[in-house]
Write an enzyme that holds these catalytic residues in place. Sequence first.
Site, short mmCIF file in Angstrom:
data_model
loop_
_atom_site.label_atom_id
_atom_site.label_comp_id
_atom_site.label_asym_id
_atom_site.label_seq_id
_atom_site.Cartn_x
_atom_site.Cartn_y
_atom_site.Cartn_z
N ARG A 95 35.07 38.21 31.70
CA ARG A 95 35.60 39.17 32.29
C ARG A 95 36.16 40.25 31.61
O ARG A 95 36.54 40.05 30.72
CB ARG A 95 36.90 38.52 33.10
CG ARG A 95 36.59 37.46 34.03
CD ARG A 95 35.66 37.54 35.43
NE ARG A 95 35.86 38.89 36.02
CZ ARG A 95 36.69 39.50 36.84
NH1 ARG A 95 37.89 38.87 37.07
NH2 ARG A 95 36.62 40.67 37.17
N HIS A 118 45.39 41.08 38.17
CA HIS A 118 45.38 40.70 39.56
C HIS A 118 46.53 41.49 40.26
O HIS A 118 47.61 41.35 39.71
CB HIS A 118 45.06 39.54 39.76
CG HIS A 118 44.16 38.81 38.88
ND1 HIS A 118 43.07 38.34 39.58
CD2 HIS A 118 43.81 38.33 37.91
CE1 HIS A 118 42.01 37.72 39.09
NE2 HIS A 118 42.69 37.90 38.00
N TYR A 152 45.53 32.56 30.67
CA TYR A 152 46.33 32.27 31.53
C TYR A 152 47.29 31.04 31.38
O TYR A 152 46.81 29.99 30.91
CB TYR A 152 45.73 31.95 32.90
CG TYR A 152 45.06 33.35 33.51
CD1 TYR A 152 45.82 34.14 34.15
CD2 TYR A 152 43.64 33.64 33.50
CE1 TYR A 152 45.15 35.21 34.90
CE2 TYR A 152 43.19 34.65 33.81
CZ TYR A 152 43.84 35.46 34.60
OH TYR A 152 43.39 36.61 35.26
N HIS A 196 41.51 42.98 32.93
CA HIS A 196 41.87 43.22 34.20
C HIS A 196 43.37 42.52 34.50
O HIS A 196 43.98 41.70 33.94
CB HIS A 196 41.22 42.66 35.30
CG HIS A 196 40.92 41.11 35.28
ND1 HIS A 196 40.11 40.40 34.38
CD2 HIS A 196 41.42 40.31 36.16
CE1 HIS A 196 40.01 39.18 34.42
NE2 HIS A 196 40.91 38.94 35.53
N TYR A 251 38.21 37.24 28.94
CA TYR A 251 38.10 35.79 28.71
C TYR A 251 36.90 35.47 29.39
O TYR A 251 36.32 35.90 30.35
CB TYR A 251 39.34 35.11 29.38
CG TYR A 251 39.47 35.23 31.16
CD1 TYR A 251 38.72 34.51 31.73
CD2 TYR A 251 40.39 36.43 31.39
CE1 TYR A 251 38.93 34.85 33.29
CE2 TYR A 251 40.58 36.59 32.55
CZ TYR A 251 39.98 36.01 33.77
OH TYR A 251 40.15 36.01 34.88
FE LIG Z 1 41.60 36.99 36.22
#
Ligand SMILES: [Fe+2]
Length: 233
Positions: free
Chosen positions: A154, A159, A105, A157, A144
């Site tokens: 994770r 959000h 991110y 995905h 990640y």
């Molecule tokens: Fe996330």
Amino acid sequence: MRAIYTPRDWGSQPPLVFPAYKSTVRRGPSRPLVPIAQSLSELTGPVYGHEDVGELDHDLTRNAAGNGEPLGERIVVTGRVLGEDGRAVPNTLIEIWQANAAGRYVHVADQHDARLDPNFLGAGRCVTDDEGRYRFYSVKPGAYPWRNHHNAWRPNHIHFSLFGPSLATRLVTQMYFPGDPLLDLDPIYQGAPEGARERMIARFSIEMTEPEFALGYIFDIVLRGRGATPMET
Ligand SMILES: [Fe+2]
């Protein structure tokens, strides 16, 4: 004041505390919830319309381009926002955020040792049309690590936040990809009830796939009722 917004139907929602998802233990309430009267501060909010959203806001492959295109597998994600009765929910602001193709991110708290992409911010938004439909272009987010437990990763995905007409109606969920082996191991996904959590998995669609350009996924979001999409707490 009489409540105007009815409470969540917990039959298709994750519990407030799910011990395998460790941060819910710290942040979740340990006592029963106390209903509060809904006043102007809950029942009003900023109003967004199509004219507030920029031309490229829905296209994450272009809205942060610096010297080229972001790396990764191009995707187009589309779907409808629907009420309990299947009726379309038009004119609702949808915001998305995601990791880049390497699983990183653009955020100071993300210290994952994976490359940032100078051409990818990972955030976009759009407003649903008269049929409740939205459409985003992006690249497939990478998995990640997240330190919830040993070797925790994770699944891929995206959000989603749906603003709705007021501050009390904002809903947040995550969209997953079909066939991801990490889903079985993910406490966030597993926290939603069986039979409901599958509604967070997008459907691959060859019809939505754009030839020579991007793979298509369909993700409908149902706000209420027995078919409701699980939301975050
Ligand atoms: Fe996330």
